[in-house]
Design an enzyme around this catalytic site. Structure first.
Site, mmCIF file in Angstrom:
data_model
loop_
_atom_site.group_PDB
_atom_site.id
_atom_site.type_symbol
_atom_site.label_atom_id
_atom_site.label_comp_id
_atom_site.label_asym_id
_atom_site.label_seq_id
_atom_site.Cartn_x
_atom_site.Cartn_y
_atom_site.Cartn_z
ATOM 1 N N MET A 137 -12.016 4.355 0.468
ATOM 2 C CA MET A 137 -12.524 4.225 1.377
ATOM 3 C C MET A 137 -13.075 5.995 1.398
ATOM 4 O O MET A 137 -12.427 6.898 1.835
ATOM 5 C CB MET A 137 -11.911 4.595 2.510
ATOM 6 N N MET A 144 -11.534 -5.983 6.578
ATOM 7 C CA MET A 144 -10.270 -5.026 6.832
ATOM 8 C C MET A 144 -9.978 -6.235 8.412
ATOM 9 O O MET A 144 -11.212 -5.848 9.350
ATOM 10 C CB MET A 144 -10.981 -3.716 7.079
ATOM 11 N N MET A 153 -8.835 8.223 0.488
ATOM 12 C CA MET A 153 -9.331 8.264 1.186
ATOM 13 C C MET A 153 -10.480 9.163 1.222
ATOM 14 O O MET A 153 -9.832 10.661 0.426
ATOM 15 C CB MET A 153 -9.020 8.423 2.603
ATOM 16 N N ASP A 198 -4.942 3.454 -1.717
ATOM 17 C CA ASP A 198 -5.663 3.379 -0.608
ATOM 18 C C ASP A 198 -6.559 5.208 -0.675
ATOM 19 O O ASP A 198 -5.747 6.389 -0.377
ATOM 20 C CB ASP A 198 -5.031 3.365 0.868
ATOM 21 N N HIS A 200 -8.960 1.362 -3.743
ATOM 22 C CA HIS A 200 -9.014 0.548 -2.526
ATOM 23 C C HIS A 200 -10.285 2.421 -1.484
ATOM 24 O O HIS A 200 -9.011 3.097 -1.134
ATOM 25 C CB HIS A 200 -8.707 0.326 -1.329
ATOM 26 N N SER A 213 0.681 -1.189 -0.313
ATOM 27 C CA SER A 213 0.035 0.237 -0.290
ATOM 28 C C SER A 213 1.049 1.404 0.236
ATOM 29 O O SER A 213 1.952 0.752 0.952
ATOM 30 C CB SER A 213 -1.220 -0.155 1.245
ATOM 31 N N ASP A 229 -6.684 -6.545 4.468
ATOM 32 C CA ASP A 229 -5.039 -5.654 4.731
ATOM 33 C C ASP A 229 -6.036 -4.702 6.508
ATOM 34 O O ASP A 229 -6.998 -4.653 6.584
ATOM 35 C CB ASP A 229 -6.634 -4.247 4.157
ATOM 36 N N HIS A 235 -1.356 -1.237 -3.771
ATOM 37 C CA HIS A 235 -2.284 -1.551 -3.079
ATOM 38 C C HIS A 235 -2.710 0.329 -3.090
ATOM 39 O O HIS A 235 -2.259 1.127 -2.469
ATOM 40 C CB HIS A 235 -2.509 -1.590 -1.819
HETATM 41 C C1 DX5 Z 1 -6.088 1.071 6.051
HETATM 42 C C2 DX5 Z 1 -5.884 0.915 4.634
HETATM 43 C C3 DX5 Z 1 -4.332 -0.064 4.714
HETATM 44 C C4 DX5 Z 1 -2.859 0.610 4.806
HETATM 45 C C5 DX5 Z 1 -2.297 -0.718 5.857
HETATM 46 O O1 DX5 Z 1 -6.794 2.238 6.069
HETATM 47 O O2 DX5 Z 1 -6.558 0.788 3.840
HETATM 48 O O3 DX5 Z 1 -4.239 -0.050 2.833
HETATM 49 O O4 DX5 Z 1 -2.224 0.941 4.472
HETATM 50 O O5 DX5 Z 1 -1.002 0.067 6.259
HETATM 51 P P1 DX5 Z 1 -0.043 -0.984 7.360
HETATM 52 O O6 DX5 Z 1 -0.023 -1.940 6.409
HETATM 53 O O7 DX5 Z 1 0.302 -0.198 7.573
HETATM 54 O O8 DX5 Z 1 -1.648 -1.177 8.717
HETATM 55 ZN ZN ZN Z 2 -6.725 -0.326 2.041
#
Ligand code: DX5
Ligand code: ZN
Length: 219
Positions: A69, A138, A38, A36, A67, A9, A176, A34
């Site tokens: 969010m 998650m 947000m 993320d 991903h 990620s 994740d 990956h």
């Molecule tokens: C958290 C993200 C993850 C995050 C994971 O909300 O969806 O993808 O990057 O990071 P680690 O592996 O550090 O928990």
């Molecule tokens: Zn993620």
């Protein structure tokens, strides 16, 4: 199913050097990138938009595992599909009409992923399993990298693998949140297909060795 897929990620990368982060993932031998996304609403932080994804797309042929969010994920799906996403995963908790969102992603020729936060049971998405290509479990509350894995959630992986077999489906099960060498081996024992890793990957001095160890291969 097949060999474990490793999806580092870029949330844990240096945001001033995202191109380099993608290059580092490619040279490590990992499988997916990956990403993320947000929105500052479904989760507190704001991260990446489509323009960055579009620019990173020119940098690697590795699949982009986006991903979302975000609230109202359906509003963002066409733009991320156009920017070069391969998998687009959204949250069940953020979508009123999750079946329609998944169908919309597939309709754009992309793989549809559905994610659940730690407090959501697998039973909430059971009837949607035939309509998705990936289920993302998650194991932290979404929003931040570097949190501790809630290993109690691993039983959801086992449940999904069982449902997949019973219903003769072929979606991937991804995990994740707080995935490192130790938690990866537990998730693998539960039957996971995709391991997302942020802080463990970007904190590793030898990323290629970490990727091999996460897959359960010799380092
Ligand atoms: C958290 C993200 C993850 C995050 C994971 O909300 O969806 O993808 O990057 O990071 P680690 O592996 O550090 O928990
Ligand atoms: Zn993620």
């Amino acid at each position: 199913m097949g060999k474990k897929l490793i999806a580092p990620s870029i949330l844990s990368a240096d945001f001033a050097n995202m191109g380099q982060a993608v290059d580092d993932i490619a040279t490590s031998g990992a499988d997916w990138i990956h990403i993320d996304v947000m929105d500052g609403n479904f989760v507190p932080p704001i991260t990446f938009g489509t323009k960055m994804v579009e620019h990173l797309r020119g940098r690697t042929a590795l699949p982009f595992d986006v991903h979302l969010m975000t609230r109202a994920p359906e509003n963002l799906v066409p733009a991320f599909a156009g920017a070069g996403a391969d998998y687009i995963t959204f949250h069940l908790e953020a979508a009123v009409h999750a079946h329609r969102v998944a169908q919309g992603i597939r309709g754009l020729g992309k793989k549809a992923g559905l994610s659940i936060v730690p407090s959501t049971p697998v039973s909430a998405l059971t009837c949607l399993l035939p309509f998705v290509d990936l289920v993302l479990v998650m194991t932290v509350n979404p929003g931040y990298g570097g949190q501790t894995c809630i290993t109690e959630c691993f039983s959801k992986i086992e449940e999904l693998v069982r449902l997949r077999q019973e219903q003769k489906l072929d979606f991937l099960v991804s995990v994740d949140g707080g995935i490192n060498e130790e938690t990866a081996s537990e998730a693998s024992a539960a039957g996971v297909d995709v391991l997302v890793t942020g802080s463990a990957f970007f904190g590793a001095a030898d990323k290629a060795a970490l990727v091999r160890r996460l897959r359960g291969e010799e380092a």
